[in-house]
Scaffold this active site. Structure first.
Site, PDB file in Angstrom:
ATOM      1  N   ASP A  79      -5.924  -0.765  -1.852  1.00  0.00           N
ATOM      2  CA  ASP A  79      -6.632  -1.660  -2.775  1.00  0.00           C
ATOM      3  C   ASP A  79      -7.884  -2.266  -2.170  1.00  0.00           C
ATOM      4  O   ASP A  79      -8.064  -2.279  -0.952  1.00  0.00           O
ATOM      5  CB  ASP A  79      -5.714  -2.808  -3.200  1.00  0.00           C
ATOM      6  CG  ASP A  79      -5.548  -3.841  -2.080  1.00  0.00           C
ATOM      7  OD1 ASP A  79      -5.196  -3.447  -0.953  1.00  0.00           O
ATOM      8  OD2 ASP A  79      -5.798  -5.034  -2.328  1.00  0.00           O
ATOM      9  N   VAL A  89     -11.575   2.677   2.121  1.00  0.00           N
ATOM     10  CA  VAL A  89     -11.218   3.559   1.005  1.00  0.00           C
ATOM     11  C   VAL A  89     -10.224   2.875   0.060  1.00  0.00           C
ATOM     12  O   VAL A  89      -9.493   1.968   0.469  1.00  0.00           O
ATOM     13  CB  VAL A  89     -10.621   4.892   1.511  1.00  0.00           C
ATOM     14  CG1 VAL A  89     -11.650   5.696   2.281  1.00  0.00           C
ATOM     15  CG2 VAL A  89      -9.391   4.665   2.378  1.00  0.00           C
ATOM     16  N   GLY A  94       0.773  -1.234   0.000  1.00  0.00           N
ATOM     17  CA  GLY A  94       0.000   0.000   0.000  1.00  0.00           C
ATOM     18  C   GLY A  94       0.803   1.283   0.000  1.00  0.00           C
ATOM     19  O   GLY A  94       0.355   2.292  -0.530  1.00  0.00           O
ATOM     20  N   ASP A 126      -5.543   1.514  10.558  1.00  0.00           N
ATOM     21  CA  ASP A 126      -6.951   1.261  10.852  1.00  0.00           C
ATOM     22  C   ASP A 126      -7.073   0.858  12.320  1.00  0.00           C
ATOM     23  O   ASP A 126      -7.277   1.695  13.196  1.00  0.00           O
ATOM     24  CB  ASP A 126      -7.449   0.172   9.892  1.00  0.00           C
ATOM     25  CG  ASP A 126      -8.920  -0.148  10.076  1.00  0.00           C
ATOM     26  OD1 ASP A 126      -9.536   0.388  10.994  1.00  0.00           O
ATOM     27  OD2 ASP A 126      -9.454  -0.960   9.289  1.00  0.00           O
ATOM     28  N   ARG A 153      -5.293   0.305  -6.764  1.00  0.00           N
ATOM     29  CA  ARG A 153      -4.086   0.924  -6.202  1.00  0.00           C
ATOM     30  C   ARG A 153      -3.628   2.112  -7.044  1.00  0.00           C
ATOM     31  O   ARG A 153      -3.093   3.077  -6.521  1.00  0.00           O
ATOM     32  CB  ARG A 153      -2.941  -0.093  -6.114  1.00  0.00           C
ATOM     33  CG  ARG A 153      -3.097  -1.129  -5.013  1.00  0.00           C
ATOM     34  CD  ARG A 153      -1.773  -1.822  -4.763  1.00  0.00           C
ATOM     35  NE  ARG A 153      -1.920  -3.098  -4.086  1.00  0.00           N
ATOM     36  CZ  ARG A 153      -2.084  -3.234  -2.765  1.00  0.00           C
ATOM     37  NH1 ARG A 153      -2.115  -2.186  -1.995  1.00  0.00           N
ATOM     38  NH2 ARG A 153      -2.204  -4.427  -2.232  1.00  0.00           N
ATOM     39  N   ASP A 175       0.517   3.321   4.489  1.00  0.00           N
ATOM     40  CA  ASP A 175      -0.567   3.889   3.698  1.00  0.00           C
ATOM     41  C   ASP A 175      -1.715   4.319   4.597  1.00  0.00           C
ATOM     42  O   ASP A 175      -2.193   5.437   4.553  1.00  0.00           O
ATOM     43  CB  ASP A 175      -1.053   2.890   2.639  1.00  0.00           C
ATOM     44  CG  ASP A 175      -1.323   1.490   3.213  1.00  0.00           C
ATOM     45  OD1 ASP A 175      -1.073   1.252   4.407  1.00  0.00           O
ATOM     46  OD2 ASP A 175      -1.780   0.622   2.436  1.00  0.00           O
TER      47      ASP A 175
END
Ligand code: IMP
Length: 202
Positions: free
Chosen positions: A182, A176, A67, A126, A188, A123
Site C-alpha cells: 500500500d 511499489v 501486506g 526493504d 493493496r 510481502d
C-alpha cells in the site's frame, strides 16, 4: 472415499481473480513492474518448491499483516499440501514511503509455534529491519524450523543477516504498490505491482 463423482476439478496452479488492474488506475501509476499473471506464475513455482521442501512435514504459514494477505492467500492455494496459517501485525512504516525504524508488535500469533515448522510470509523486504526483528522474536519461541518467503526484495535487504529461503522477485530500490502493498492504506487490491506517479506522493 471415492471422489470420482465430484464436479470440482483441480484448476491450474496459480489461478486467480483479476481485481483492479493497473490500466484501470493508470493516472496514479508510473510503470508496471509485474502483471498479475507474472505474479501468479512465480508464486506457483515457489509453491511447488515449498510443497517439495516440506514434504512429510506439517507447515505453519505465518503471514505478516497487512501486506502479506494476498501472498498467503494465493501461495497457500497454489500449494497442494495441507498447511495451517497464523498472522502477525508489526509496525515499521508510517503512512509515507520511508521506514520509521520503529518495530513493534501490533498483533501476536494465536498459535504456540514451539516444535513447529514455521514459514514466515512477507510481502516485501526493504531494509530488513522488520524481518530481522520478526525472525529473532519467533526463533526465541523454539520452532522446529523457521524459514522466510518474501514476494519482493529490495537491494538493501541483501546487506541484512537474515536469510530468505524463497524470493518472488528482486526489485530495484523503488516504492511499489499493489498485490497487498500500500501507499497510505491504498492500492493493496491492485492486482499488478507498479510504481506510483510522482504527483501521488508529492
Ligand atoms: P523493512 O523493515 O525496511 O524491510 O520494511 C518492510 C515493510 O515496509 C514491508 O512489510 C512493507 O510494509 C513496507 N515497505 C517497504 N517497501 C515498500 C514498498 O515499496 N511499498 C510498500 N510498502 C513497503
Amino acid at each position: 472415499m471415492d471422489n470420482s463423482g465430484w464436479r470440482i476439478r483441480r484448476p491450474a496452479r496459480g489461478c486467480r481473480l483479476s481485481g483492479v488492474r493497473a490500466a484501470d488506475i493508470s493516472e496514479d501509476l508510473s510503470h508496471v513492474l509485474y502483471t498479475a499473471e507474472e505474479l501468479s506464475t512465480r508464486l506457483a513455482a515457489i509453491a511447488a518448491d515449498i510443497d517439495r521442501d516440506y514434504a512429510g512435514k506439517d507447515l505453519l504459514l505465518v503471514g505478516v499483516l497487512n501486506g502479506a494477505i494476498m501472498v498467503v492467500s494465493d501461495l497457500s492455494r497454489a500449494m497442494t499440501k495441507h498447511c495451517t496459517m497464523d498472522w502477525m501485525a508489526i509496525s515499521s512504516y508510517g503512512s509515507g514511503t520511508k521506514s520509521s525504524g520503529v518495530v513493534r508488535i501490533l498483533k501476536d500469533l494465536t498459535t504456540d509455534i514451539t516444535g513447529k515448522h514455521v514459514l514466515i510470509i512477507e510481502d516485501i523486504v526493504d531494509t530488513g529491519l522488520t524481518l530481522s526483528y520478526l525472525v529473532h522474536n519467533l526463533a526465541s519461541r523454539e520452532p522446529a524450523s523457521l524459514q522466510v518467503m518474501t514476494m519482493f526484495r529490495k537491494p538493501d535487504a541483501a546487506t541484512t543477516v537474515v536469510e530468505v529461503a524463497y524470493v518472488g522477485f528482486d526489485i530495484p530500490n523503488e516504492f511499489v504498490v499493489g498485490y497487498g502493498l500500500d501507499y497510505a492504506g491504498r492500492y493493496r487490491n491492485l492486482a499488478d505491482v507498479a510504481t506510483l506517479a510522482p504527483h501521488i506522493y508529492s
